[in-house]
Design an enzyme around this catalytic site. Structure first.
Site, mmCIF file in Angstrom:
data_model
loop_
_atom_site.group_PDB
_atom_site.id
_atom_site.type_symbol
_atom_site.label_atom_id
_atom_site.label_comp_id
_atom_site.label_asym_id
_atom_site.label_seq_id
_atom_site.Cartn_x
_atom_site.Cartn_y
_atom_site.Cartn_z
ATOM 1 N N GLU A 101 7.309 1.132 25.895
ATOM 2 C CA GLU A 101 8.231 0.580 24.901
ATOM 3 C C GLU A 101 7.526 -0.346 23.917
ATOM 4 O O GLU A 101 8.152 -1.198 23.286
ATOM 5 C CB GLU A 101 9.366 -0.159 25.623
ATOM 6 C CG GLU A 101 10.163 0.751 26.538
ATOM 7 C CD GLU A 101 11.136 -0.030 27.399
ATOM 8 O OE1 GLU A 101 12.137 -0.527 26.856
ATOM 9 O OE2 GLU A 101 10.893 -0.138 28.616
ATOM 10 N N SER A 106 14.824 1.266 28.058
ATOM 11 C CA SER A 106 15.028 1.976 26.792
ATOM 12 C C SER A 106 15.096 3.491 26.966
ATOM 13 O O SER A 106 14.714 4.244 26.089
ATOM 14 C CB SER A 106 13.926 1.619 25.778
ATOM 15 O OG SER A 106 14.085 0.293 25.350
ATOM 16 N N SER A 118 20.023 -3.174 17.178
ATOM 17 C CA SER A 118 20.233 -3.397 18.607
ATOM 18 C C SER A 118 21.596 -4.021 18.887
ATOM 19 O O SER A 118 22.106 -4.840 18.120
ATOM 20 C CB SER A 118 19.130 -4.278 19.181
ATOM 21 O OG SER A 118 17.898 -3.598 19.184
#
EC number: 6.3.2.4
Length: 360
Positions: free
Chosen positions: A17, A190, A326
């Protein structure tokens, strides 16, 4: 005028990530008040090198920051309380607080937090235990079970077991969970390494894919559900945000859908749920947060069955994404806490938690 806090924004890392962290870091820094903070950008490369970057923050997100950065040492020795350049060890840059905005293994899993504990420096977010347990989906599920939090059916599989007895493992999954099912690395975030298996061949491929990222795998039964998320903020008295719903552009909310499909996935804030059900989810979010002994922040993800609205906890993310798209900052914005104020609050919580753990 009060002296500005010296804040390290720590980004990058050795996990899958890494690129998400660069985007999160850029968004965080753009929302930090330069009148309150002296900001040091420290990036960790994919090979594990620690570098001080003193250029334009946009070059972090663009991925070109490494070339102009300087190697540093961030010692665990608490007498330093900061870091120094490799080529000038006599000058120590003092640090008041660290904001780790890194995701996945070697970042969100308690390793960075352990270093900062040894260095005796306050840091934003959960401590070592909460970070490591939340990162390990199998361990987190065991904790949730012990606290009576509702979960879907799942099995934990060791990669070696699958390699040594593949037929036995496949039979056990098919018998307990059926198809479709989701296969996940236990220690990854994620949606990296996650696949949805509709049949035996896809299950085999999914187990191999998840095994690329971890020795421990989690297989979950499919739930015909809506994906609901709640942001939690606080230390001993955490607060829950309004809820958000994800409408993924792909078959499920995978890595590309989260970060790279340019807004094709939809985030609905607030989620369209009856008030009583929304309050139930918010209470469960706080219960999960406390079960893991989280502090500072976390995003708690849920599955809500489409027909019955029955609620199942999915996972807790102790360093949620902070990119411009986000959910965590967006949920607090909708709750009445703007992005910049959220950053201030997280730093305050870090300092408060440090004082609580180190009473004079």
């Amino acid at each position: 005028m009060p002296e500005k806090l010296k804040v390290v924004v720590l980004f990058g890392g050795q996990s899958g990530e890494h690129e998400v962290s660069l985007m999160s870091c850029t968004s965080v820094v753009k929302n930090m008040d330069p009148d309150k903070y002296d900001i040091y950008f420290i990036g960790i490369t994919k090979s594990g090198k620690w570098l001080l970057f003193e250029g334009d923050v946009e070059d972090i997100q663009n991925g070109v920051w490494e070339a102009s950065s300087k190697p540093i040492v961030f010692p665990a020795d608490p007498s330093f309380k900061g870091f120094f350049l490799v080529d000038n060890p006599s000058q120590v840059y003092k640090v008041d607080v660290v904001f780790p905005i890194m995701h996945g293994p070697h970042a969100e899993d308690g390793t960075i937090q352990g270093l900062l504990e040894l260095a005796n420096i306050p840091y934003v977010g959960c401590d070592v235990v909460a970070s490591s347990v939340a990162m390990d989906k199998a361990m987190a599920k065991a904790v949730f079970d012990s606290f009576g939090l509702p979960q879907g059916k799942y099995l934990v599989v060791l990669r070696r077991e699958f390699e040594q007895r593949p037929q036995h493992i496949i039979d056990a999954i098919e018998s307990a969970l059926g198809y479709p099912c989701f296969v996940k690395p236990s220690n990854m975030g994620s949606s990296v390494g996650i696949t949805k298996a509709h049949n035996r061949q896809e299950l085999i491929e999914g187990l191999k894919e998840a095994g690329r990222y971890d020795r421990k795998l989690v297989v979950e039964a499919f739930i015909d559900c809506r994906e609901i998320e709640c942001a939690v903020l606080g230390n001993n008295d955490p607060q829950a945000s309004v809820l958000g719903e994800i409408i993924p552009c792909n078959e499920f909310y995978d890595y590309n859908a989260k970060y790279f499909d340019d807004g094709k996935s939809r985030l609905i804030i607030p989620a369209d749920l009856p008030e009583e059900k929304a309050n139930e989810i918010r209470q469960l979010a706080i219960k999960a947060y406390k079960a893991l002994d989280c502090s500072g922040m976390a995003r708690v993800d849920f599955f809500v069955e489409k027909d019955t609205l029955e609620v199942y906890i999915n996972e807790v993310n102790t360093i949620p994404g902070f990119t411009k798209i986000s959910m965590y900052p967006k949920l607090w914005e909708a709750t009445g806490v703007p992005y910049s104020k959220l950053i201030d609050r997280l730093i305050e919580l870090a300092l408060d938690r440090f004082k609580e753990k180190h009473p004079e």
